[in-house]
Design a protein around this motif. Structure first.
Motif, PDB file in Angstrom:
ATOM      1  N   ILE A 152       0.839  -1.204   0.000  1.00 37.59           N
ATOM      2  CA  ILE A 152       0.000   0.000   0.000  1.00 37.59           C
ATOM      3  C   ILE A 152       0.871   1.250   0.000  1.00 37.59           C
ATOM      4  O   ILE A 152       0.544   2.240  -0.657  1.00 37.59           O
ATOM      5  CB  ILE A 152      -0.978  -0.026   1.193  1.00 37.59           C
ATOM      6  N   GLU A 153       2.009   1.174   0.679  1.00 35.98           N
ATOM      7  CA  GLU A 153       2.906   2.333   0.667  1.00 35.98           C
ATOM      8  C   GLU A 153       3.404   2.607  -0.759  1.00 35.98           C
ATOM      9  O   GLU A 153       3.404   3.756  -1.214  1.00 35.98           O
ATOM     10  CB  GLU A 153       4.080   2.092   1.615  1.00 35.98           C
ATOM     11  N   ALA A 154       3.789   1.542  -1.465  1.00 40.10           N
ATOM     12  CA  ALA A 154       4.268   1.705  -2.851  1.00 40.10           C
ATOM     13  C   ALA A 154       3.154   2.239  -3.747  1.00 40.10           C
ATOM     14  O   ALA A 154       3.357   3.142  -4.561  1.00 40.10           O
ATOM     15  CB  ALA A 154       4.799   0.378  -3.381  1.00 40.10           C
ATOM     16  N   VAL A 155       1.956   1.676  -3.579  1.00 40.95           N
ATOM     17  CA  VAL A 155       0.825   2.097  -4.414  1.00 40.95           C
ATOM     18  C   VAL A 155       0.464   3.553  -4.108  1.00 40.95           C
ATOM     19  O   VAL A 155       0.237   4.351  -5.021  1.00 40.95           O
ATOM     20  CB  VAL A 155      -0.384   1.156  -4.208  1.00 40.95           C
ATOM     21  N   THR A 156       0.447   3.898  -2.818  1.00 43.28           N
ATOM     22  CA  THR A 156       0.120   5.273  -2.433  1.00 43.28           C
ATOM     23  C   THR A 156       1.120   6.253  -3.057  1.00 43.28           C
ATOM     24  O   THR A 156       0.739   7.289  -3.603  1.00 43.28           O
ATOM     25  CB  THR A 156       0.131   5.422  -0.900  1.00 43.28           C
ATOM     26  N   LEU A 157       2.394   5.883  -2.979  1.00 45.26           N
ATOM     27  CA  LEU A 157       3.452   6.708  -3.566  1.00 45.26           C
ATOM     28  C   LEU A 157       3.166   6.949  -5.056  1.00 45.26           C
ATOM     29  O   LEU A 157       3.243   8.072  -5.557  1.00 45.26           O
ATOM     30  CB  LEU A 157       4.784   5.974  -3.394  1.00 45.26           C
ATOM     31  N   CYS A 158       2.810   5.873  -5.751  1.00 47.77           N
ATOM     32  CA  CYS A 158       2.558   5.985  -7.186  1.00 47.77           C
ATOM     33  C   CYS A 158       1.273   6.753  -7.476  1.00 47.77           C
ATOM     34  O   CYS A 158       1.204   7.488  -8.454  1.00 47.77           O
ATOM     35  CB  CYS A 158       2.502   4.601  -7.825  1.00 47.77           C
ATOM     36  N   ILE A 159       0.271   6.584  -6.629  1.00 42.86           N
ATOM     37  CA  ILE A 159      -0.977   7.327  -6.848  1.00 42.86           C
ATOM     38  C   ILE A 159      -0.727   8.818  -6.644  1.00 42.86           C
ATOM     39  O   ILE A 159      -1.204   9.650  -7.421  1.00 42.86           O
ATOM     40  CB  ILE A 159      -2.110   6.812  -5.932  1.00 42.86           C
ATOM     41  N   ILE A 160       0.066   9.154  -5.616  1.00 36.01           N
ATOM     42  CA  ILE A 160       0.410  10.564  -5.400  1.00 36.01           C
ATOM     43  C   ILE A 160       1.109  11.101  -6.656  1.00 36.01           C
ATOM     44  O   ILE A 160       0.771  12.167  -7.170  1.00 36.01           O
ATOM     45  CB  ILE A 160       1.313  10.730  -4.155  1.00 36.01           C
ATOM     46  N   GLY A 161       2.080  10.314  -7.177  1.00 40.03           N
ATOM     47  CA  GLY A 161       2.765  10.705  -8.408  1.00 40.03           C
ATOM     48  C   GLY A 161       1.787  10.866  -9.555  1.00 40.03           C
ATOM     49  O   GLY A 161       1.859  11.821 -10.322  1.00 40.03           O
ATOM     50  N   GLY A 162       0.842   9.924  -9.668  1.00 44.04           N
ATOM     51  CA  GLY A 162      -0.150   9.959 -10.741  1.00 44.04           C
ATOM     52  C   GLY A 162      -1.026  11.199 -10.653  1.00 44.04           C
ATOM     53  O   GLY A 162      -1.260  11.879 -11.648  1.00 44.04           O
ATOM     54  N   VAL A 163      -1.480  11.518  -9.422  1.00 38.70           N
ATOM     55  CA  VAL A 163      -2.355  12.685  -9.247  1.00 38.70           C
ATOM     56  C   VAL A 163      -1.582  13.973  -9.553  1.00 38.70           C
ATOM     57  O   VAL A 163      -2.074  14.844 -10.274  1.00 38.70           O
ATOM     58  CB  VAL A 163      -2.950  12.710  -7.818  1.00 38.70           C
ATOM     59  N   LEU A 164      -0.338  14.059  -9.048  1.00 37.91           N
ATOM     60  CA  LEU A 164       0.487  15.237  -9.359  1.00 37.91           C
ATOM     61  C   LEU A 164       0.684  15.345 -10.869  1.00 37.91           C
ATOM     62  O   LEU A 164       0.648  16.435 -11.436  1.00 37.91           O
ATOM     63  CB  LEU A 164       1.847  15.143  -8.665  1.00 37.91           C
ATOM     64  N   GLY A 165       0.880  14.189 -11.515  1.00 36.96           N
ATOM     65  CA  GLY A 165       1.060  14.157 -12.967  1.00 36.96           C
ATOM     66  C   GLY A 165      -0.177  14.657 -13.697  1.00 36.96           C
ATOM     67  O   GLY A 165      -0.075  15.408 -14.664  1.00 36.96           O
ATOM     68  N   VAL A 166      -1.357  14.239 -13.214  1.00 37.65           N
ATOM     69  CA  VAL A 166      -2.607  14.696 -13.836  1.00 37.65           C
ATOM     70  C   VAL A 166      -2.711  16.213 -13.721  1.00 37.65           C
ATOM     71  O   VAL A 166      -3.035  16.908 -14.685  1.00 37.65           O
ATOM     72  CB  VAL A 166      -3.834  14.010 -13.181  1.00 37.65           C
ATOM     73  N   VAL A 167      -2.382  16.736 -12.525  1.00 40.76           N
ATOM     74  CA  VAL A 167      -2.454  18.188 -12.311  1.00 40.76           C
ATOM     75  C   VAL A 167      -1.467  18.903 -13.248  1.00 40.76           C
ATOM     76  O   VAL A 167      -1.833  19.845 -13.942  1.00 40.76           O
ATOM     77  CB  VAL A 167      -2.149  18.529 -10.829  1.00 40.76           C
ATOM     78  N   LEU A 168      -0.233  18.404 -13.285  1.00 42.50           N
ATOM     79  CA  LEU A 168       0.794  19.028 -14.131  1.00 42.50           C
ATOM     80  C   LEU A 168       0.416  18.939 -15.612  1.00 42.50           C
ATOM     81  O   LEU A 168       0.481  19.934 -16.342  1.00 42.50           O
ATOM     82  CB  LEU A 168       2.143  18.347 -13.887  1.00 42.50           C
ATOM     83  N   GLY A 169      -0.005  17.739 -16.039  1.00 41.64           N
ATOM     84  CA  GLY A 169      -0.375  17.532 -17.440  1.00 41.64           C
ATOM     85  C   GLY A 169      -1.541  18.420 -17.842  1.00 41.64           C
ATOM     86  O   GLY A 169      -1.543  19.031 -18.914  1.00 41.64           O
ATOM     87  N   SER A 170      -2.558  18.520 -16.957  1.00 40.17           N
ATOM     88  CA  SER A 170      -3.713  19.372 -17.255  1.00 40.17           C
ATOM     89  C   SER A 170      -3.265  20.823 -17.361  1.00 40.17           C
ATOM     90  O   SER A 170      -3.751  21.568 -18.217  1.00 40.17           O
ATOM     91  CB  SER A 170      -4.766  19.261 -16.148  1.00 40.17           C
ATOM     92  N   GLY A 171      -2.336  21.216 -16.483  1.00 38.76           N
ATOM     93  CA  GLY A 171      -1.825  22.589 -16.512  1.00 38.76           C
ATOM     94  C   GLY A 171      -1.154  22.900 -17.837  1.00 38.76           C
ATOM     95  O   GLY A 171      -1.416  23.930 -18.452  1.00 38.76           O
ATOM     96  N   ILE A 172      -0.305  21.971 -18.283  1.00 39.59           N
ATOM     97  CA  ILE A 172       0.405  22.155 -19.551  1.00 39.59           C
ATOM     98  C   ILE A 172      -0.605  22.256 -20.693  1.00 39.59           C
ATOM     99  O   ILE A 172      -0.547  23.156 -21.528  1.00 39.59           O
ATOM    100  CB  ILE A 172       1.380  20.988 -19.798  1.00 39.59           C
ATOM    101  N   TYR A 173      -1.571  21.339 -20.682  1.00 38.44           N
ATOM    102  CA  TYR A 173      -2.591  21.315 -21.742  1.00 38.44           C
ATOM    103  C   TYR A 173      -3.433  22.594 -21.699  1.00 38.44           C
ATOM    104  O   TYR A 173      -3.754  23.177 -22.746  1.00 38.44           O
ATOM    105  CB  TYR A 173      -3.440  20.054 -21.572  1.00 38.44           C
ATOM    106  N   LEU A 174      -3.746  23.058 -20.471  1.00 40.63           N
ATOM    107  CA  LEU A 174      -4.546  24.280 -20.332  1.00 40.63           C
ATOM    108  C   LEU A 174      -3.806  25.463 -20.962  1.00 40.63           C
ATOM    109  O   LEU A 174      -4.391  26.226 -21.743  1.00 40.63           O
ATOM    110  CB  LEU A 174      -4.837  24.551 -18.856  1.00 40.63           C
ATOM    111  N   LEU A 175      -2.506  25.584 -20.647  1.00 36.96           N
ATOM    112  CA  LEU A 175      -1.714  26.683 -21.209  1.00 36.96           C
ATOM    113  C   LEU A 175      -1.698  26.612 -22.737  1.00 36.96           C
ATOM    114  O   LEU A 175      -1.915  27.615 -23.416  1.00 36.96           O
ATOM    115  CB  LEU A 175      -0.276  26.635 -20.675  1.00 36.96           C
ATOM    116  N   ILE A 176      -1.472  25.404 -23.260  1.00 37.26           N
ATOM    117  CA  ILE A 176      -1.407  25.252 -24.717  1.00 37.26           C
ATOM    118  C   ILE A 176      -2.758  25.540 -25.343  1.00 37.26           C
ATOM    119  O   ILE A 176      -2.846  26.186 -26.394  1.00 37.26           O
ATOM    120  CB  ILE A 176      -0.898  23.835 -25.077  1.00 37.26           C
ATOM    121  N   SER A 177      -3.834  25.108 -24.675  1.00 34.78           N
ATOM    122  CA  SER A 177      -5.155  25.327 -25.277  1.00 34.78           C
ATOM    123  C   SER A 177      -5.536  26.806 -25.238  1.00 34.78           C
ATOM    124  O   SER A 177      -6.224  27.290 -26.134  1.00 34.78           O
ATOM    125  CB  SER A 177      -6.221  24.460 -24.596  1.00 34.78           C
TER     126      SER A 177
END
Lengths: 401, 229
Positions: free
Chosen positions: A328-353
């Motif tokens: 669960i610790e490993a999965v939580t770590l990756c989910i945190i990374g995934g959520v941060l990635g979604v936020v970052l990716g959406s931000g990049i896409y928002l700027l480009i759009s």
């Protein structure tokens, strides 16, 4: 119970080593961010391409000179206005034709001065492109023949001059030292990806040729082919007329080329697909690297916490309880990374759009999918460290120094 | 009724190509309610014996009955279950989870036992009151003195009502006054009927117990019971 306990333990452990944990997730963040940004950009670009295709009421072909397009380039056999006239005079196909003379000029209005793309066209440009006038008038055939100094501005030209485009209608502007009167404003079209019609100024073709750019050489000739003809037939006719005009003998190569707009968009689609595949590949590699990083840090964590594991086992933790805790610790770590990635990716896409004037839409499935995939990466790469922890002998682990 | 019955227990370790005989045949019984010290110099097999009685390890040969249940044949999760229900551990260096409050630390064995959350809280609070720490429940180990930390550990050991309270050098990391307070706590628990096994190498600490088993070279050298005054 154990699940809930494991999650809170995992969050505590991650918080205790916050910096280390965040650094570990960077590759996961990059991977997920690329997927999200790419899915968003891909769908918006697709929409923009689809829109530009539907904008064309019929097939549009564009004729370019073979070598060099700009007026600067020395070109042995450029396209000239006379070539377009020859196509119009040829009665084999009832097409609508406008040559285009493009160039960059300095636009002055009041105290403002900007560089702008100016395009000289005929009156039928509007219907060929499927564009519309928002306010005022477009140029007429008479305006063209009279070489009038009139201009129709793209919808966002006014904003660049720190006023509104509507306010410019009826005003005089200075284009490269020549005074033009603004007679109309185009409806906003949005960027098509490679040029932005909203940031252009339209003037009569002959005005452009004789009064502004001083050349008969055109940059391209746009031809609208009626639906009753196939683009291939139209291409053969255009080729025949232009070969005659350019005095090209049998067996010699064309010194012009004809682009089928729809072929171009097909190419664009292919390019987008290749680009997407590339980004997905990069994302896959970052997730793999991220997974290995997570595995590494989990192995470190297991070693650091050997005595804690020993204690938990002494207090009655089963093999499964310890396994679950570290998994669960490993999965939580990756989910945190995934959520941060979604936020970052959406931000990049928002700027480009915003920059590209696109509609911002991220499908929920992409967000859900990439976070779930990150979790799976954690699950996969967490198994080994978690098993290592669960297999520790309590008596040995308790005395580990 | 004997709560612990150990018979002919040996333990062999493979150390490279050699076999080390840490225990060479140990037999004894412990009755319910006894307060017993197991002594011995380092390398005597004392720790190995403690691991086996504490169900942290299994003997190579011999039998071990805990509460009339044979545990010498159990392994893995079965032993984990026995440790959880029957044994409360107190360690020399306390072994508390640093980022958890005293209350959370005491609740840990109950979580592994699968006890309801409300009951976990009630029993953990009761155990902390028993060791006099009812006003320190929300403190983390770093906010507690050594003596207080050891009392949290004792509360954690008691929270599952274990058959045996197992203390491995419980005063080894404490100053003499605090160590004395902790020993007093053991006496109080013993008076209330708790079976206590103390592992130590200090005569002074062993003196506190009723009975002392001395281990040397993997064998019991002496087993003496003090006269009750």
């Amino acid at each position: 119970m154990i699940l809930q306990e494991s999650i809170s333990t995992a969050v505590d452990a991650i918080r205790a080593n916050l910096m280390r944990s965040l650094l570990t997730t960077i590759a996961i963040v990059i991977g997920t961010a690329s997927v999200i940004a790419m899915v968003g950009i891909g769908s918006s670009a697709q929409r923009a391409i689809d829109d530009s295709i539907t904008n064309l009421s019929a097939r549009t072909l564009t004729v370019y000179p073979s070598r060099g397009r700009g007026s600067q380039t020395v070109n042995a056999s450029p396209l000239v206005i006379k070539d377009a006239d020859a196509l119009i005079k040829d009665q084999e196909i009832k097409w609508r034709i406008t040559p285009e003379i493009r160039g960059s000029k300095t636009l002055k209005f009041g105290n403002e001065s900007i560089s702008i793309s100016v395009i000289g066209v005929r009156e039928n440009y509007l219907s060929i492109q499927g564009y519309e006038v928002e306010e005022g008038l477009f140029l007429t055939e008479r305006d063209d023949l009279a070489r009038k100094r009139i201009a129709i501005i793209g919808s966002s030209v006014g904003t660049e001059l720190k006023t509104s485009s509507k306010a410019l209608i009826g005003k005089d502007i200075d284009l490269g030292g020549v005074t033009f009167k603004v007679i109309g404003m185009m409806k906003s079209e949005g960027s098509s990806g490679w040029s932005n019609p909203d940031e252009q100024i339209y003037i009569p073709l002959l005005t452009a040729a004789d009064r502004l750019f001083g050349r008969q050489i055109v940059d391209s000739i746009r031809v609208e082919v009626p639906n009753t003809y196939s683009p291939e037939e139209a291409m053969i006719s255009i080729e025949r007329v232009l070969r005659r005009e350019h005095d090209i003998g049998p067996g010699e190569e064309n010194n012009f080329r004809i682009n089928d707009w729809s072929q171009f968009t097909d190419l664009q689609k292919q390019a987008t697909a290749i680009f997407s595949a590339l980004i997905i590949g990069i994302a896959g590699i970052s997730l793999l690297v991220g997974g290995i990083g997570v595995m590494n840090i989990m192995l470190v964590s297991v070693t650091e916490r050997t005595r804690e594991i020993g204690l938990r086992k002494a207090l009655g933790a089963t093999h499964q309880a310890i396994l679950l805790q570290f998994l669960i610790e490993a999965v939580t770590l990756c989910i945190i990374g995934g959520v941060l990635g979604v936020v970052l990716g959406s931000g990049i896409y928002l700027l480009i759009s915003i920059w590209q004037d696109w509609v911002f839409t991220i499908p929920f499935s992409a967000i859900f999918g990439s976070v779930t995939f990150s979790a799976c990466v954690g699950l996969f790469f967490g198994i080994w460290p978690a098993r290592k922890a669960a297999r520790l002998e309590p008596a040995v682990a308790l005395r580990y120094e | 009724m004997s709560i612990i019955a150990v018979e002919g227990v040996t333990k062999h370790y493979a150390l490279g190509t050699q076999t080390v005989e840490a225990l060479r045949g140990i037999t004894f019984e412990i009755q319910k309610g006894e307060f017993i010290a197991i002594m011995g110099p380092s390398g005597s097999g004392k720790s190995t014996l403690m691991n086996i009685i504490g169900c942290l390890d299994s003997p190579t040969h011999g039998t071990y009955f805990l509460n009339n249940q044979e545990v010498s044949t159990l392994e893995g999760d079965e032993l984990a279950g026995i440790r959880n229900k029957e044994i409360g551990f107190v360690f020399q260096n306390f072994h508390l989870l640093a980022r958890n409050t005293a209350l959370d630390n005491v609740m840990l064995p109950l979580k592994y036992a699968g006890v309801e959350k409300a009951e976990q809280l009630a029993r953990a609070k009761a155990a902390l009151s028993q060791v006099g720490l009812e006003d320190r429940m929300d403190h983390q180990p770093s906010e507690l003195s050594g003596g207080q930390q050891q009392r949290v550990a004792i509360a954690r050991a008691l929270v599952n009502n274990p058959s045996i309270l197992f203390a491995d050098e419980p005063t080894g990391n404490l100053d003499s006054q605090t160590g004395h307070d902790v020993m007093q706590l053991f006496h109080n628990l013993h008076a209330a009927g708790q079976t206590i096994i103390l592992i130590t190498h200090e005569n002074e600490v062993a003196e506190e117990a009723q009975r002392t088993i001395f281990i040397k070279d993997g064998l019991i050298e002496s087993d003496s019971t003090k006269e009750v005054a």
